[in-house]
Every structure is written in structure tokens, then in C-alpha cells.
Design a protein around this motif. Structure first.
Motif, PDB file in Angstrom:
ATOM      1  N   ALA A   1       0.815  -1.219   0.000  1.00 15.77           N
ATOM      2  CA  ALA A   1       0.000   0.000   0.000  1.00 15.77           C
ATOM      3  C   ALA A   1       0.850   1.272   0.000  1.00 15.77           C
ATOM      4  CB  ALA A   1      -0.929   0.001   1.207  1.00 15.77           C
ATOM      5  N   THR A   2       2.159   1.138   0.086  1.00 13.23           N
ATOM      6  CA  THR A   2       3.030   2.304   0.104  1.00 13.23           C
ATOM      7  C   THR A   2       3.728   2.447  -1.241  1.00 13.23           C
ATOM      8  OG1 THR A   2       4.985   1.131   0.858  1.00 13.23           O
ATOM      9  CG2 THR A   2       3.442   1.895   2.557  1.00 13.23           C
ATOM     10  N   ASP A   3       4.562   3.457  -1.372  1.00 15.18           N
ATOM     11  CA  ASP A   3       5.270   3.638  -2.630  1.00 15.18           C
ATOM     12  C   ASP A   3       6.576   2.851  -2.696  1.00 15.18           C
ATOM     13  OD1 ASP A   3       6.824   5.084  -0.885  1.00 15.18           O
ATOM     14  OD2 ASP A   3       6.849   6.910  -2.081  1.00 15.18           O
ATOM     15  N   ILE A   4       6.810   1.940  -1.763  1.00 12.96           N
ATOM     16  CA  ILE A   4       8.013   1.104  -1.821  1.00 12.96           C
ATOM     17  C   ILE A   4       7.932   0.163  -3.024  1.00 12.96           C
ATOM     18  CG2 ILE A   4       9.258  -0.756  -0.637  1.00 12.96           C
ATOM     19  CD1 ILE A   4       8.614   0.729   1.982  1.00 12.96           C
ATOM     20  N   ILE A   5       6.746  -0.397  -3.272  1.00  9.15           N
ATOM     21  CA  ILE A   5       6.504  -1.190  -4.477  1.00  9.15           C
ATOM     22  C   ILE A   5       5.831  -0.247  -5.472  1.00  9.15           C
ATOM     23  CG2 ILE A   5       5.340  -3.195  -5.459  1.00  9.15           C
ATOM     24  CD1 ILE A   5       7.438  -3.992  -3.440  1.00  9.15           C
ATOM     25  N   TRP A   6       6.404  -0.067  -6.646  1.00  9.80           N
ATOM     26  CA  TRP A   6       5.859   0.899  -7.592  1.00  9.80           C
ATOM     27  C   TRP A   6       5.682   0.263  -8.963  1.00  9.80           C
ATOM     28  CZ3 TRP A   6       9.071   2.645 -11.651  1.00  9.80           C
ATOM     29  CH2 TRP A   6      10.411   2.266 -11.530  1.00  9.80           C
ATOM     30  N   ALA A   7       4.843   0.879  -9.753  1.00 12.29           N
ATOM     31  CA  ALA A   7       4.501   0.383 -11.084  1.00 12.29           C
ATOM     32  C   ALA A   7       5.276   1.159 -12.148  1.00 12.29           C
ATOM     33  CB  ALA A   7       2.998   0.516 -11.310  1.00 12.29           C
ATOM     34  N   PRO A   8       6.219   0.514 -12.809  1.00 12.09           N
ATOM     35  CA  PRO A   8       6.935   1.206 -13.881  1.00 12.09           C
ATOM     36  C   PRO A   8       6.061   1.275 -15.139  1.00 12.09           C
ATOM     37  CG  PRO A   8       7.657  -1.057 -13.766  1.00 12.09           C
ATOM     38  CD  PRO A   8       6.697  -0.852 -12.624  1.00 12.09           C
ATOM     39  N   ASN A   9       6.393   2.185 -16.031  1.00 15.87           N
ATOM     40  CA  ASN A   9       5.731   2.236 -17.334  1.00 15.87           C
ATOM     41  C   ASN A   9       6.351   1.154 -18.208  1.00 15.87           C
ATOM     42  OD1 ASN A   9       4.100   4.522 -16.775  1.00 15.87           O
ATOM     43  ND2 ASN A   9       5.896   5.826 -17.052  1.00 15.87           N
ATOM     44  N   ARG A  10       5.513   0.263 -18.729  1.00 17.90           N
ATOM     45  CA  ARG A  10       5.993  -0.847 -19.552  1.00 17.90           C
ATOM     46  C   ARG A  10       5.170  -0.934 -20.822  1.00 17.90           C
ATOM     47  NH1 ARG A  10       4.521  -5.386 -17.464  1.00 17.90           N
ATOM     48  NH2 ARG A  10       6.113  -6.599 -18.499  1.00 17.90           N
ATOM     49  N   GLU A  11       5.707  -1.612 -21.830  1.00 14.60           N
ATOM     50  CA  GLU A  11       4.987  -1.862 -23.070  1.00 14.60           C
ATOM     51  C   GLU A  11       5.159  -3.323 -23.447  1.00 14.60           C
ATOM     52  OE1 GLU A  11       5.230   2.439 -25.325  1.00 14.60           O
ATOM     53  OE2 GLU A  11       6.679   0.899 -25.881  1.00 14.60           O
TER      54      GLU A  11
ATOM     55  N   SER B   1       1.203 -25.208 -22.481  1.00 16.97           N
ATOM     56  CA  SER B   1       2.134 -25.849 -21.573  1.00 16.97           C
ATOM     57  C   SER B   1       1.735 -25.600 -20.116  1.00 16.97           C
ATOM     58  CB  SER B   1       3.537 -25.285 -21.795  1.00 16.97           C
ATOM     59  OG  SER B   1       4.424 -25.729 -20.803  1.00 16.97           O
ATOM     60  N   VAL B   2       1.881 -26.626 -19.318  1.00 16.41           N
ATOM     61  CA  VAL B   2       1.718 -26.438 -17.882  1.00 16.41           C
ATOM     62  C   VAL B   2       2.991 -25.776 -17.395  1.00 16.41           C
ATOM     63  CG1 VAL B   2       1.487 -27.611 -15.675  1.00 16.41           C
ATOM     64  CG2 VAL B   2       0.223 -28.445 -17.666  1.00 16.41           C
ATOM     65  N   GLY B   3       2.851 -24.674 -16.705  1.00 10.83           N
ATOM     66  CA  GLY B   3       4.042 -23.967 -16.284  1.00 10.83           C
ATOM     67  C   GLY B   3       3.773 -23.092 -15.095  1.00 10.83           C
ATOM     68  N   GLY B   4       4.787 -22.459 -14.656  1.00  4.84           N
ATOM     69  CA  GLY B   4       4.681 -21.549 -13.532  1.00  4.84           C
ATOM     70  C   GLY B   4       4.810 -20.120 -14.006  1.00  4.84           C
ATOM     71  N   ILE B   5       4.741 -19.218 -13.077  1.00  3.43           N
ATOM     72  CA  ILE B   5       4.982 -17.815 -13.365  1.00  3.43           C
ATOM     73  C   ILE B   5       5.967 -17.285 -12.329  1.00  3.43           C
ATOM     74  CG2 ILE B   5       2.787 -17.322 -14.497  1.00  3.43           C
ATOM     75  CD1 ILE B   5       1.822 -16.121 -11.862  1.00  3.43           C
ATOM     76  N   ALA B   6       6.732 -16.322 -12.754  1.00  2.00           N
ATOM     77  CA  ALA B   6       7.664 -15.657 -11.856  1.00  2.00           C
ATOM     78  C   ALA B   6       7.279 -14.178 -11.848  1.00  2.00           C
ATOM     79  CB  ALA B   6       9.102 -15.857 -12.314  1.00  2.00           C
ATOM     80  N   PRO B   7       6.325 -13.786 -11.002  1.00  2.00           N
ATOM     81  CA  PRO B   7       5.888 -12.390 -10.999  1.00  2.00           C
ATOM     82  C   PRO B   7       7.040 -11.445 -10.672  1.00  2.00           C
ATOM     83  CG  PRO B   7       4.431 -13.759  -9.688  1.00  2.00           C
ATOM     84  CD  PRO B   7       5.615 -14.576 -10.027  1.00  2.00           C
ATOM     85  N   ALA B   8       7.024 -10.308 -11.319  1.00  2.00           N
ATOM     86  CA  ALA B   8       8.052  -9.302 -11.109  1.00  2.00           C
ATOM     87  C   ALA B   8       7.435  -8.085 -10.433  1.00  2.00           C
ATOM     88  CB  ALA B   8       8.672  -8.900 -12.443  1.00  2.00           C
ATOM     89  N   PHE B   9       8.258  -7.354  -9.695  1.00  2.00           N
ATOM     90  CA  PHE B   9       7.822  -6.100  -9.095  1.00  2.00           C
ATOM     91  C   PHE B   9       9.050  -5.245  -8.831  1.00  2.00           C
ATOM     92  CE2 PHE B   9       8.112  -9.354  -5.835  1.00  2.00           C
ATOM     93  CZ  PHE B   9       8.844  -8.763  -4.820  1.00  2.00           C
ATOM     94  N   CYS B  10       8.847  -3.952  -8.732  1.00  2.00           N
ATOM     95  CA  CYS B  10       9.946  -3.000  -8.500  1.00  2.00           C
ATOM     96  C   CYS B  10       9.913  -2.523  -7.058  1.00  2.00           C
ATOM     97  CB  CYS B  10       9.818  -1.797  -9.424  1.00  2.00           C
ATOM     98  SG  CYS B  10      10.108  -2.157 -11.135  1.00  2.00           S
ATOM     99  N   VAL B  11      11.074  -2.452  -6.446  1.00  2.00           N
ATOM    100  CA  VAL B  11      11.212  -1.977  -5.070  1.00  2.00           C
ATOM    101  C   VAL B  11      12.089  -0.731  -5.094  1.00  2.00           C
ATOM    102  CG1 VAL B  11      12.031  -2.568  -2.764  1.00  2.00           C
ATOM    103  CG2 VAL B  11      11.069  -4.359  -4.228  1.00  2.00           C
ATOM    104  N   ARG B  12      11.626   0.318  -4.425  1.00  2.00           N
ATOM    105  CA  ARG B  12      12.416   1.550  -4.334  1.00  2.00           C
ATOM    106  C   ARG B  12      13.484   1.404  -3.284  1.00  2.00           C
ATOM    107  NH1 ARG B  12       9.802   5.888  -7.056  1.00  2.00           N
ATOM    108  NH2 ARG B  12       7.602   5.500  -7.241  1.00  2.00           N
TER     109      ARG B  12
END
Length: 146
Positions: free
Chosen positions: A29-39, A135-146
Motif C-alpha cells: 500500500a506504500t510507494d516502496i513497491i511501484w509500477a513502472p511504465n511498460r509496453e 504448456s503447464v508452467g509456472g509464473i515468476a511475478p516481477a515487481f519493482c522496489v524503491r
């Protein structure tokens, strides 16, 4: 749906990953995890779609640092970053399991010329990018930390 809440009453098990991060003490809920602009290449492979999410599935470029199976017209060095976490000293990628077990991790990039398939990162003794439709597979979620 697993990563973020989609606010649909029909979806009962949504946002579990985010809840898990919050439960582990990550201050979402804080700005420690932030959303970068991606395409990312759109599924019609005619343009890019802008994405701005706190949690996401990485593109082929973000994980691998180069386009191998994705549409490099719309995902390339001009609009893709490389996730530095996956780079080791000397530029080698760190995508392997110590056990040598092979698993597939889905990537967000559609396969070049065939949007019914997505790129996957096949992780095992080495690593490679391939494409799959189901394919049965996993995911490796990404996130940005300040």
C-alpha cells in the motif's frame, strides 16, 4: 487474476499473490513497491499496449535481455528493460534450478507471428526460450522496489 484483484464477484480466488506479499510483510500500500511504465506487444501484433501494474509477468526481453521468440518489432531494446536481478556478474543469466529439474515459466510476450502461443522460459540445466500454446508452467511475478 492470481496476481491482482480483478474485482469480479464471479472470481472467488483472486489476488492471492498480492495477499501473500502483504502477509510476508511487503508494504504493497506504500510507494516502496511501484509500477513502472511498460509496453508489451498486443495480441494482434500490430502495436504495443502500455501496462502499468505493481505486479506483472515479465516479457522475454525483461527476463532474457534479447528477443528470441517474441515479436522484436514491438518488443525490443527501445521499449524493454532488462530485470537486473536476473543478471549475474559477467552477464550470465541466473535462471536455473539447483536440482536440475526442468520447469516452464510463462512469459508475457506473445510468440512472433502466432499470438495463440506465448513465450516460455524453459529452466533446467541451462535455460532457453521456447513457445507454447498450452504448456503447464509456472509464473515468476516481477515487481519493482524503491
Amino acid at each position: 487474476k492470481y496476481l491482482v484483484k480483478v474485482s469480479s464477484p464471479e472470481v472467488l480466488e483472486e489476488g492471492n499473490f498480492t495477499e501473500g506479499l502483504i502477509g510476508a510483510g511487503v508494504p504493497m500500500a506504500t510507494d516502496i513497491i511501484w509500477a513502472p511504465n511498460r509496453e508489451i506487444s498486443n495480441t494482434a501484433q500490430t502495436d504495443v499496449d502500455p501496462i502499468k501494474d505493481k505486479l506483472w509477468i515479465a516479457t522475454e526481453w525483461e527476463m532474457w535481455g534479447v528477443g528470441i521468440k517474441s515479436n522484436t518489432t514491438f518488443e525490443n531494446q527501445s521499449n524493454q528493460a532488462i530485470l537486473e536481478y536476473y543478471l549475474e556478474e559477467g552477464g550470465d543469466t541466473r535462471k536455473y534450478l539447483p536440482t536440475g529439474t526442468v520447469i516452464d515459466a510463462w512469459l508475457a510476450s506473445p510468440a512472433a507471428g502466432d499470438s495463440s502461443r506465448c513465450c516460455i522460459l524453459r529452466v533446467g540445466y541451462g535455460a532457453e526460450v521456447t513457445i507454447t500454446r498450452n504448456s503447464v508452467g509456472g509464473i515468476a511475478p516481477a515487481f519493482c522496489v524503491r
